[in-house]
Design an enzyme around this catalytic site. Structure first.
Site, PDB file in Angstrom:
ATOM      1  N   VAL A 221       0.772  -1.030   0.089  1.00 24.32           N
ATOM      2  CA  VAL A 221      -0.100   0.003  -0.175  1.00 24.32           C
ATOM      3  C   VAL A 221       0.935   1.251   0.167  1.00 24.32           C
ATOM      4  O   VAL A 221       0.487   2.311  -0.772  1.00 24.32           O
ATOM      5  CB  VAL A 221      -1.080  -0.121   1.296  1.00 24.32           C
ATOM      6  N   ILE A 222       1.983   1.363   0.796  1.00 22.57           N
ATOM      7  CA  ILE A 222       2.822   2.566   0.801  1.00 22.57           C
ATOM      8  C   ILE A 222       3.383   2.658  -0.258  1.00 22.57           C
ATOM      9  O   ILE A 222       3.688   3.874  -0.640  1.00 22.57           O
ATOM     10  CB  ILE A 222       3.626   2.276   2.148  1.00 22.57           C
TER      11      ILE A 222
ATOM     12  N   VAL B 213       8.475  -2.128   3.413  1.00 20.61           N
ATOM     13  CA  VAL B 213       8.241  -3.730   3.418  1.00 20.61           C
ATOM     14  C   VAL B 213       7.296  -3.988   4.455  1.00 20.61           C
ATOM     15  O   VAL B 213       7.407  -5.081   5.029  1.00 20.61           O
ATOM     16  CB  VAL B 213       9.428  -4.159   3.386  1.00 20.61           C
TER      17      VAL B 213
ATOM     18  N   HIS C  71     -29.446   9.713  -9.312  1.00 15.99           N
ATOM     19  CA  HIS C  71     -28.818  10.040 -10.602  1.00 15.99           C
ATOM     20  C   HIS C  71     -28.462  11.273 -11.111  1.00 15.99           C
ATOM     21  O   HIS C  71     -29.321  12.254 -10.699  1.00 15.99           O
ATOM     22  CB  HIS C  71     -29.919   8.997 -11.736  1.00 15.99           C
TER      23      HIS C  71
HETATM   24  P1  FAD Z   1       0.105   5.017  16.094  1.00 17.55           P
HETATM   25  O1  FAD Z   1      -0.611   5.923  15.081  1.00 17.55           O
HETATM   26  O2  FAD Z   1       1.462   4.370  15.732  1.00 17.55           O
HETATM   27  O3  FAD Z   1       0.439   5.794  17.237  1.00 17.55           O
HETATM   28  C1  FAD Z   1       1.007   5.182  18.424  1.00 17.55           C
HETATM   29  C2  FAD Z   1       1.464   6.369  19.054  1.00 17.55           C
HETATM   30  O4  FAD Z   1       2.295   5.857  20.432  1.00 17.55           O
HETATM   31  C3  FAD Z   1       2.595   7.078  18.634  1.00 17.55           C
HETATM   32  O5  FAD Z   1       2.416   8.576  18.756  1.00 17.55           O
HETATM   33  C4  FAD Z   1       4.040   6.737  19.253  1.00 17.55           C
HETATM   34  O6  FAD Z   1       4.990   7.811  19.411  1.00 17.55           O
HETATM   35  C5  FAD Z   1       3.545   6.470  20.870  1.00 17.55           C
HETATM   36  N1  FAD Z   1       4.174   5.421  21.601  1.00 17.55           N
HETATM   37  C6  FAD Z   1       4.743   4.508  21.546  1.00 17.55           C
HETATM   38  N2  FAD Z   1       5.150   3.793  22.191  1.00 17.55           N
HETATM   39  C7  FAD Z   1       4.922   4.607  23.536  1.00 17.55           C
HETATM   40  C8  FAD Z   1       5.531   4.413  24.828  1.00 17.55           C
HETATM   41  N3  FAD Z   1       6.006   3.457  25.407  1.00 17.55           N
HETATM   42  N4  FAD Z   1       5.053   5.591  25.533  1.00 17.55           N
HETATM   43  C9  FAD Z   1       4.330   6.698  25.204  1.00 17.55           C
HETATM   44  N5  FAD Z   1       4.027   6.757  23.845  1.00 17.55           N
HETATM   45  C10 FAD Z   1       4.119   5.680  22.860  1.00 17.55           C
HETATM   46  N6  FAD Z   1      -4.041   3.749   7.778  1.00 17.55           N
HETATM   47  C11 FAD Z   1      -5.465   4.157   7.255  1.00 17.55           C
HETATM   48  O7  FAD Z   1      -6.444   3.465   7.817  1.00 17.55           O
HETATM   49  N7  FAD Z   1      -5.733   4.797   6.149  1.00 17.55           N
HETATM   50  C12 FAD Z   1      -4.332   5.514   5.518  1.00 17.55           C
HETATM   51  O8  FAD Z   1      -4.762   6.115   4.771  1.00 17.55           O
HETATM   52  C13 FAD Z   1      -3.239   5.155   5.976  1.00 17.55           C
HETATM   53  N8  FAD Z   1      -2.133   5.783   5.434  1.00 17.55           N
HETATM   54  C14 FAD Z   1      -0.898   5.422   5.970  1.00 17.55           C
HETATM   55  C15 FAD Z   1       0.147   5.960   5.127  1.00 17.55           C
HETATM   56  C16 FAD Z   1       1.457   5.831   5.648  1.00 17.55           C
HETATM   57  C17 FAD Z   1       2.659   6.432   5.132  1.00 17.55           C
HETATM   58  C18 FAD Z   1       1.654   4.853   6.779  1.00 17.55           C
HETATM   59  C19 FAD Z   1       3.072   4.763   7.494  1.00 17.55           C
HETATM   60  C20 FAD Z   1       0.809   4.390   7.498  1.00 17.55           C
HETATM   61  C21 FAD Z   1      -0.731   4.676   7.065  1.00 17.55           C
HETATM   62  N9  FAD Z   1      -1.789   3.954   7.542  1.00 17.55           N
HETATM   63  C22 FAD Z   1      -2.990   4.384   7.104  1.00 17.55           C
HETATM   64  C23 FAD Z   1      -1.500   3.177   8.798  1.00 17.55           C
HETATM   65  C24 FAD Z   1      -1.893   4.009  10.067  1.00 17.55           C
HETATM   66  O9  FAD Z   1      -1.221   5.257  10.049  1.00 17.55           O
HETATM   67  C25 FAD Z   1      -2.071   3.381  11.335  1.00 17.55           C
HETATM   68  O10 FAD Z   1      -2.772   2.093  11.139  1.00 17.55           O
HETATM   69  C26 FAD Z   1      -2.289   3.942  12.649  1.00 17.55           C
HETATM   70  O11 FAD Z   1      -1.638   5.059  12.666  1.00 17.55           O
HETATM   71  C27 FAD Z   1      -2.044   3.010  13.811  1.00 17.55           C
HETATM   72  O12 FAD Z   1      -2.611   3.626  14.905  1.00 17.55           O
HETATM   73  P2  FAD Z   1      -1.954   3.583  16.538  1.00 17.55           P
HETATM   74  O13 FAD Z   1      -2.922   4.400  17.093  1.00 17.55           O
HETATM   75  O14 FAD Z   1      -2.630   2.115  17.008  1.00 17.55           O
HETATM   76  O15 FAD Z   1      -0.838   3.558  16.380  1.00 17.55           O
HETATM   77  P1  NAD Z   2       2.345  -3.828   3.001  1.00 18.74           P
HETATM   78  O1  NAD Z   2       2.338  -5.245   3.831  1.00 18.74           O
HETATM   79  O2  NAD Z   2       0.966  -3.182   2.696  1.00 18.74           O
HETATM   80  O3  NAD Z   2       3.305  -3.959   1.762  1.00 18.74           O
HETATM   81  C1  NAD Z   2       4.713  -4.535   1.930  1.00 18.74           C
HETATM   82  C2  NAD Z   2       5.018  -5.086   0.772  1.00 18.74           C
HETATM   83  O4  NAD Z   2       6.512  -5.156   0.896  1.00 18.74           O
HETATM   84  C3  NAD Z   2       4.519  -6.548   0.420  1.00 18.74           C
HETATM   85  O5  NAD Z   2       4.107  -6.598  -0.694  1.00 18.74           O
HETATM   86  C4  NAD Z   2       5.459  -7.462   0.610  1.00 18.74           C
HETATM   87  O6  NAD Z   2       5.464  -8.631   0.003  1.00 18.74           O
HETATM   88  C5  NAD Z   2       6.647  -6.587   0.285  1.00 18.74           C
HETATM   89  N1  NAD Z   2       8.089  -6.924   0.637  1.00 18.74           N
HETATM   90  C6  NAD Z   2       8.288  -7.241   1.862  1.00 18.74           C
HETATM   91  N2  NAD Z   2       9.644  -7.517   2.144  1.00 18.74           N
HETATM   92  C7  NAD Z   2      10.347  -7.123   1.086  1.00 18.74           C
HETATM   93  C8  NAD Z   2      11.627  -7.384   0.552  1.00 18.74           C
HETATM   94  N3  NAD Z   2      12.657  -7.492   1.345  1.00 18.74           N
HETATM   95  N4  NAD Z   2      11.865  -7.000  -0.831  1.00 18.74           N
HETATM   96  C9  NAD Z   2      10.900  -6.382  -1.728  1.00 18.74           C
HETATM   97  N5  NAD Z   2       9.536  -6.532  -1.169  1.00 18.74           N
HETATM   98  C10 NAD Z   2       9.211  -6.692   0.172  1.00 18.74           C
HETATM   99  O7  NAD Z   2       3.112  -2.866   3.956  1.00 18.74           O
HETATM  100  P2  NAD Z   2       3.437  -1.380   3.607  1.00 18.74           P
HETATM  101  O8  NAD Z   2       3.234  -1.049   2.499  1.00 18.74           O
HETATM  102  O9  NAD Z   2       4.783  -1.045   4.398  1.00 18.74           O
HETATM  103  O10 NAD Z   2       2.329  -0.556   4.796  1.00 18.74           O
HETATM  104  C11 NAD Z   2       2.562  -0.760   6.280  1.00 18.74           C
HETATM  105  C12 NAD Z   2       0.966  -0.625   6.759  1.00 18.74           C
HETATM  106  O11 NAD Z   2       0.562   0.518   6.796  1.00 18.74           O
HETATM  107  C13 NAD Z   2       0.212  -1.684   6.034  1.00 18.74           C
HETATM  108  O12 NAD Z   2      -0.153  -2.897   6.849  1.00 18.74           O
HETATM  109  C14 NAD Z   2      -1.303  -0.934   5.597  1.00 18.74           C
HETATM  110  O13 NAD Z   2      -2.101  -1.436   6.296  1.00 18.74           O
HETATM  111  C15 NAD Z   2      -0.844   0.345   6.193  1.00 18.74           C
HETATM  112  N6  NAD Z   2      -1.154   1.595   5.295  1.00 18.74           N
HETATM  113  C16 NAD Z   2      -2.404   1.422   4.940  1.00 18.74           C
HETATM  114  C17 NAD Z   2      -2.650   2.750   4.006  1.00 18.74           C
HETATM  115  C18 NAD Z   2      -4.122   2.697   3.479  1.00 18.74           C
HETATM  116  O14 NAD Z   2      -4.790   2.450   4.333  1.00 18.74           O
HETATM  117  N7  NAD Z   2      -4.497   3.737   2.582  1.00 18.74           N
HETATM  118  C19 NAD Z   2      -1.731   3.401   3.206  1.00 18.74           C
HETATM  119  C20 NAD Z   2      -0.356   3.149   3.836  1.00 18.74           C
HETATM  120  C21 NAD Z   2      -0.178   2.138   4.665  1.00 18.74           C
END
Ligand code: FAD
Ligand code: NAD
Length: 481
Positions: free
Chosen positions: A192-193, A278, A452
């Site tokens: 996805v990323i 990854v 529609h």
């Molecule tokens: P996090 O958002 O990771 O928050 C955890 C928090 O806890 C952080 O602030 C961290 O600093 C803090 N923390 C950790 N350990 C401690 C500790 N010991 N003490 C105090 N604080 C601590 N998901 C979607 O649904 N839609 C999307 O479009 C989407 N896009 C994404 C794009 C990218 C580039 C990435 C990286 C992720 C994306 N995700 C998306 C995934 C989404 O960001 C995560 O699923 C979500 O943020 C998880 O929420 P969380 O609250 O479990 O953890």
């Molecule tokens: P992902 O699991 O979606 O994709 C990782 C990809 O990397 C997989 O296709 C995997 O086969 C590949 N891969 C793993 N090891 C590898 C290697 N050594 N060499 C080449 N390919 C390798 O993970 P992501 O894209 O890193 O995203 C992380 C999480 O963040 C996901 O679980 C996703 O749910 C969440 N996320 C969600 C959104 C959204 O909801 N739109 C957007 C971004 C991220």
């Protein structure tokens, strides 16, 4: 003496901050601890999602899509833009302002709801105590509560073959802050990323190569949708190389040199920047889990039951740090569920109906089972699909790519899955989530009136197609005698 609360929440991402607010709304004395630090050394609650995830990536996807359209798709509408140029600094500043507004909004919501906030890193102690190493210059604090909610989230997985190097070999956070458009961008992982951030930089002018270890693309999505997406992305210029295993990556002469292997042997690739995308792994290292008696599984996820109870009484865990998809909305729903359980209520999360969305162009969205999952489970089903090319609204928009597919149980007609690839799939999928949540059949959707001309009518038509009754698909039928 330890300060006493009803609930201590560790982590202020979308799981933790939502849990904290709901706890406070329910009258529980709540403190939320978070250790995110922004570029000015200040707290920035909102976790991965608001700081380096969902929000900044969607801001850049939106801006880059406008840039892409202005260069090509506008002309089809008779809109001529003579010179279109990129102001990356403004695009980045817009994204940063959105992040600052939203993280500031979380702090405001905490204040409005009476949630106490502590900037620091929490570790569990025995006896329902949490010790906080503070980031605000104050001495360590011990907090005590009847209930603890762990929402410490996740971080990017790193691989030895491509260790991060400054701004040259970066993770997803690094790929959100490039100061220039890389001429050639490599991405390890076409998940996805990989495809979302690959789309951003491709639209802004990079040549993007994605190296994906698996032989198949997007295995989590419905196979038909994944194949259509791969074709679309390839046509846009995303160079997705499947079955590619990275052997090593190093920086020299301001370039990143990558060696990888696929079915045809060993290859070399030179790029200006390399993104490692990854997957993500749970943030449990700082929690002192083992000493506190908290059970983790083999992936270092916190072990929980269906209602997010850990193996320690009164300790819950939610969001990315537990099983299930790593999605913000999944974590938030778990946060609400746990808050209500703590307050003595009843609540569950419907894990079968969590929507997934990929914010590429076209967007991809689904809920429920894929065709391949139904086949392998031996479930008899009927499929109905409808192409956006046959939708009046999609034609008016110039958004004819893609389709909607509805899968329904062959015997009961209950909807088992909905898969969409196309414009605004992220919004359309909510209709399917509601229908499935209410136990609707394909016939129920077919009998619902949709406005529609809308893209939603394609969901209507796909539901009608399950019973072979779609109106706007040409099908030669013989008149009954
Ligand atoms: P996090 O958002 O990771 O928050 C955890 C928090 O806890 C952080 O602030 C961290 O600093 C803090 N923390 C950790 N350990 C401690 C500790 N010991 N003490 C105090 N604080 C601590 N998901 C979607 O649904 N839609 C999307 O479009 C989407 N896009 C994404 C794009 C990218 C580039 C990435 C990286 C992720 C994306 N995700 C998306 C995934 C989404 O960001 C995560 O699923 C979500 O943020 C998880 O929420 P969380 O609250 O479990 O953890
Ligand atoms: P992902 O699991 O979606 O994709 C990782 C990809 O990397 C997989 O296709 C995997 O086969 C590949 N891969 C793993 N090891 C590898 C290697 N050594 N060499 C080449 N390919 C390798 O993970 P992501 O894209 O890193 O995203 C992380 C999480 O963040 C996901 O679980 C996703 O749910 C969440 N996320 C969600 C959104 C959204 O909801 N739109 C957007 C971004 C991220």
């Amino acid at each position: 003496m330890a300060k006493q609360y009803d609930v201590v929440v560790i982590g202020a991402g979308p799981a933790g901050y939502v849990a904290a607010i709901r706890c406070a709304q329910l009258g529980l004395a709540t403190v939320c601890i978070d250790n995110w630090i922004d570029d000015d050394g200040q707290p920035s609650p909102g976790g991965t999602c608001l700081n380096v995830g969902c929000i900044p990536s969607k801001a850049l996807l939106e801006s880059s899509e406008r840039f892409d359209e202005a260069q090509g798709a506008f002309a089809e509408h008779g809109v001529r833009a003579k010179t279109v140029s990129l102001d990356l600094a403004t695009m980045m500043a817009r994204k940063e302002k959105i992040v600052a507004d939203l993280t500031g909004g979380v702090q405001q919501l905490f204040r409005a709801n009476g949630v106490a906030f502590v900037h620091g890193t929490a570790r569990l102690r025995t006896g329902k105590e949490v010790e906080v190493e503070r980031l605000d210059g104050k001495p360590p604090t011990v907090l005590k509560a009847e209930n603890i909610i762990i929402a410490s989230g996740s971080e990017p997985v790193q691989i030895p073959a491509a260790a991060l190097v400054d701004d040259m070999i970066v993770d997803s956070s690094g790929a959100l802050v490039f100061e220039e458009v890389p001429k050639r961008l490599g991405i390890i992982g076409a998940g996805v990323i990989g495809v979302e951030l690959g789309s951003v930089w491709r639209r802004l002018g990079s040549q993007v190569v994605l190296l994906e270890a698996q032989e198949s693309f997007f295995t989590m999505a419905d196979g038909q949708v994944a194949r259509a997406a791969l074709k679309e992305f390839a046509a846009q210029g995303l160079d997705i190389r499947l079955g590619a295993r990275v052997l090593d990556a190093s920086v020299s002469d301001d370039k990143v040199k990558v060696r990888y292997q696929d079915g045809d042997g060993e290859h070399k690739l030179t790029v200006d920047k390399l993104v490692v995308a990854v997957g993500r792994r749970a943030n449990t290292a700082a929690l002192n889990a083992e000493e506190a008696g908290l059970k983790l599984d083999e992936w270092c996820l916190i072990h929980v039951d269906d209602q997010c109870r850990t193996t320690l009484p009164g300790v819950y865990a939610i969001g990315d740090v537990v099983r299930g998809p790593m999605l913000a909305h999944k974590g938030s729903e778990e946060g609400i569920m746990v808050a209500e359980l703590i307050a003595g209520g009843a609540r569950h999360v419907n894990y079968d109906h969590i929507p997934s969305v990929v914010y590429t162009h076209p967007e991809i969205a689904w809920v429920g089972k894929t065709e391949q999952a139904l086949k392998s489970a031996g479930v008899e089903y009927r499929a109905g699909s409808f192409p956006f090319a046959a939708s009046g609204r999609a034609r008016a928009m110039g958004a004819t790519t893609g389709m909607v597919k509805v899968l329904a149980n062959a015997a009961s007609d209950r909807i088992l899955g909905v898969h969409i690839i196309g414009s605004q799939a992220s919004e359309l999928i909510a209709e399917a989530v509601i229908a499935m949540g209410l136990g609707a059949s394909a016939e129920d959707l077919g009998m619902t009136v949709f406005a529609h001309p809308t893209l939603s009518e394609s969901l209507h038509e796909a539901a009608l197609a399950v019973g072979d009754n779609a109106i706007h698909i040409a099908k030669i039928r013989k008149p009954k005698k």
